[in-house]
Design a protein around this motif. Sequence first.
Motif, PDB file in Angstrom:
ATOM      1  N   SER A  99      31.047  31.910  43.515  1.00 51.77           N
ATOM      2  CA  SER A  99      32.250  32.533  42.929  1.00 51.77           C
ATOM      3  C   SER A  99      31.944  33.119  41.558  1.00 51.77           C
ATOM      4  CB  SER A  99      33.378  31.503  42.787  1.00 51.77           C
ATOM      5  OG  SER A  99      33.767  31.052  44.050  1.00 51.77           O
ATOM      6  N   GLN A 151      38.895  33.325  44.947  1.00 58.14           N
ATOM      7  CA  GLN A 151      38.977  32.118  45.790  1.00 58.14           C
ATOM      8  C   GLN A 151      40.353  31.467  45.670  1.00 58.14           C
ATOM      9  OE1 GLN A 151      35.687  29.502  45.106  1.00 58.14           O
ATOM     10  NE2 GLN A 151      36.423  27.938  46.508  1.00 58.14           N
ATOM     11  N   ASP A 186      36.098  36.329  48.238  1.00 59.44           N
ATOM     12  CA  ASP A 186      35.621  34.964  48.037  1.00 59.44           C
ATOM     13  C   ASP A 186      36.337  34.034  49.017  1.00 59.44           C
ATOM     14  OD1 ASP A 186      34.463  32.687  47.075  1.00 59.44           O
ATOM     15  OD2 ASP A 186      34.931  33.092  44.965  1.00 59.44           O
ATOM     16  N   GLU A 187      35.626  33.617  50.024  1.00 55.19           N
ATOM     17  CA  GLU A 187      36.142  32.734  51.084  1.00 55.19           C
ATOM     18  C   GLU A 187      37.391  33.300  51.765  1.00 55.19           C
ATOM     19  OE1 GLU A 187      36.036  28.562  50.441  1.00 55.19           O
ATOM     20  OE2 GLU A 187      34.500  28.693  48.892  1.00 55.19           O
TER      21      GLU A 187
HETATM   22 MG    MG Z   1      33.576  29.340  45.034  1.00 50.71          MG
END
Ligand code: MG
Length: 252
Positions: A41, A82, A160-161
């Motif tokens: 991240s 995230q 991010d994810e």
């Molecule tokens: Mg992360």
Amino acid sequence: MIETRALRKSYGSSLVLDEVSLTLPRGGITSIIGANGAGKSTLLSVISRLLTADSGAVSIDSQDIFRAAGPELARKLAVLRQDNHLNARLTVKELVSFGRYPHSKGRLTPACREAVNHAMTWLDLTALSDRFLDQLSGGQRQRAFVAMTLAQETDYILLDEPLNNLDMKNARAMMLTLRQAVQALQKTVVMVLHDINFASVHSDRIIAMKAGRVIHSGTPAQIITPAILRDVYDMEITVQEIDGHRFAFYYG
Ligand SMILES: [Mg+2]
Ligand SMILES: Nc1ncnc2c1ncn2[C@@H]1O[C@H](COP(=O)(O)OP(=O)(O)OP(=O)(O)O)[C@@H](O)[C@H]1O
């Protein structure tokens, strides 16, 4: 192309990005994998200028991002963080419309409305467009944030994810949508994934991070191997090939 050169970032005495030099070519899907705390991240945040590095450089299409004007950068690169904290009571459509801000400064043009509607269709949100975010499930909210990022209509999309909170069907649909964006609209997608099997099946390239460093990068066939996964995660992982894709097994 996104290039990072010798990026370093520390929090106090702990070095979380350690000389990260990367070249991410234009087009395709790149997945970043690695254990919790590896620096994934932080790397995305530095590339998208949400965080400043202590030293090093990032360029996008040869332009130094630390010198680029904010709106100019936001028309080139969209980022999904995230953790998305939004206190405002917004509907899905209002949130997705935020993606247009770099283009319209809040006054939506017909092209903006079209981009918003497109993004909602892609993420299967049309039926939810007037719902408030706090009336959605976690997965529905995640899809709304991804739609906002797509509505920004940038060449580069950093996620991010993006599969957080998504069930199997929606996770797969998300990956196929991103592939479609890459193929039909020549987007470049860079995303952080914990599901290494999704990374294996849907990525063109995988970057593996550990303790602030990029320790491996290559095609899924090069990265999804027991030896490399042991190096990345410090655990034994069985890999099997099924229908030309490599799958990791680590549940037992
Ligand atoms: Mg992360
Ligand atoms: N604001 C902060 N202050 C101090 N340390 C931080 C801060 N943000 C992140 N860190 C530390 O930096 C390291 C890298 O964090 P980062 O969020 O980049 O990891 P990650 O690879 O994204 O992990 P995850 O898979 O859990 O999301 C971690 O050790 C984390 O504790």
